[in-house]
Design an enzyme around this catalytic site. Structure first.
Site, short mmCIF file in Angstrom:
data_model
loop_
_atom_site.label_atom_id
_atom_site.label_comp_id
_atom_site.label_asym_id
_atom_site.label_seq_id
_atom_site.Cartn_x
_atom_site.Cartn_y
_atom_site.Cartn_z
N SER A 125 -9.42 3.15 -6.86
CA SER A 125 -8.24 4.30 -7.44
C SER A 125 -8.24 4.55 -8.82
CB SER A 125 -6.83 3.40 -7.21
OG SER A 125 -5.68 3.96 -7.66
N TYR A 149 -1.75 -3.26 -9.66
CA TYR A 149 -2.65 -2.68 -8.72
C TYR A 149 -3.88 -2.13 -9.37
CZ TYR A 149 -3.93 0.98 -5.11
OH TYR A 149 -4.58 1.60 -4.46
N LYS A 153 -7.81 -3.48 -8.54
CA LYS A 153 -8.89 -2.55 -8.08
C LYS A 153 -10.08 -2.56 -9.12
CE LYS A 153 -7.50 -0.71 -4.09
NZ LYS A 153 -8.03 -0.83 -2.82
#
Length: 327
Positions: A125, A149, A153
């Site tokens: 991402s 998050y 990633k």
């Protein structure tokens, strides 16, 4: 060719599956078997002409990843993840799925032993980048995420590069833009409003906009996302070298520019269905996100996306609405 899709019940997973079934091959090789997995039961398209194994479980649980790779799939699409808003709200769950699950999958491939090194496509991402950032962000800019998050990633990208260097698998990590316009119901992603302010008005429903019109972000359509995945699965590893994680091309657009694209597609009545309701929590998260990229490396390697946001809106109307919009 045996293909495994983790996250096969998600929106991108379903669209990828539909495309694979429709094409019947990947990179010139005939698809002979599919394994589909998600935390909820996935489904194969009606009339799928090859054997399909369906599986529902938490792939981060001990033994689950080993079971999934026991059939030695030739290509693994790792799409399974907890989305950004949920990963920020539930620290433990985010790290368990997004980090521990990914590590278990990679180690399960390793445990199969010599002679097995599948192509593994990992969906990362643009959240791996955090403010302050240059604009646009180039291919060599450091990843320094400001969300859990994004951190999960970024760690996955490092693992993928190292396991590839070791010959455990042939990995490609693709940093997806925010996928817009997402069909179906809203999810828990903090970025969900980017799709909502287009999807709901086109369907005749109200949409809530929690940020200002000046917010600028990086977008690509679900159609483009499937194209990224297919190209990542077939590109020659030698062309990538040791740099196995790439930022995907997309469209940099402000919320105001999104709204004007909606107006051009469906008129003032659609725009009037957007209700502004500022949300400080969403505004704080979005403020740390990247706004635009220089993706020349991905473009040189053959990855493609829409040229502008009008094309993203058109793709949604064509693919999800049968070419028509609500009055």
């Amino acid at each position: 060719m045996h293909i495994l899709i983790l996250g096969a019940a998600g929106m991108v997973g379903r669209k990828l599956l539909d495309r694979l079934v429709r094409d019947g091959s990947l990179g010139g090789e005939t698809i002979t078997r599919l394994t589909l997995h998600d935390v909820v039961p996935p489904e194969a398209p009606p009339g799928t002409p090859v054997p399909v194994a369906l599986s529902a479980s938490d792939f981060s649980d001990p033994g689950e990843a080993e079971r999934l790779v026991a059939g030695r799939p030739d290509v693994i699409f790792h799409l399974a993840a907890i989305v950004s808003g949920e990963a920020e709200a539930d620290f433990d769950k985010g790290y368990r799925i997004n980090l521990d699950g990914t590590r278990r999958l990679f180690d399960a491939v390793r445990a199969v032993g010599e002679g097995y090194a599948p192509r593994l496509v990992f969906t990362s991402s643009i959240a791996v980048f955090g403010a302050p950032m240059p604009e646009p962000i180039g291919d060599d800019y450091v990843s320094a995420p400001l969300t859990s998050y994004g951190a999960q990633k970024a760690i996955g990208e490092l693992l993928l590069a190292d396991y590839t260097r070791r010959g455990i698998f042939d990995g490609v990590g693709i940093r997806l833009p925010t996928i817009c316009v997402r069909p179906g119901k809203p999810n828990k992603a903090a970025s969900g409003f980017f799709s909502g302010i287009i999807r709901e008005p086109l369907a005749g429903a109200e949409a809530v906009l929690p940020v200002s019109d000046t917010v600028r972000h990086w977008h690509a359509s679900p159609r483009a996302a499937v194209g990224f995945l297919l190209h990542a699965a077939t590109i020659e590893g030698a062309r990538l070298g040791d740099r196995r994680n790439l930022t995907m091309p997309g469209v940099a657009a402000t919320v105001a520019e999104q709204i004007e694209a909606l107006r051009r597609a469906a008129g003032d009545a659609a725009v009037a269905r957007i209700r502004r309701a500022p949300d400080p929590a969403i505004e704080r998260i979005v403020a740390g996100w990247p706004r635009a990229f220089d993706t020349r490396r991905a473009l040189e390697l053959g990855f493609t996306a829409e040229p502008d946001f009008d094309a993203i809106v058109r793709a949604h109307i064509e693919d999800e609405l049968g070419g028509t919009v609500a009055a």
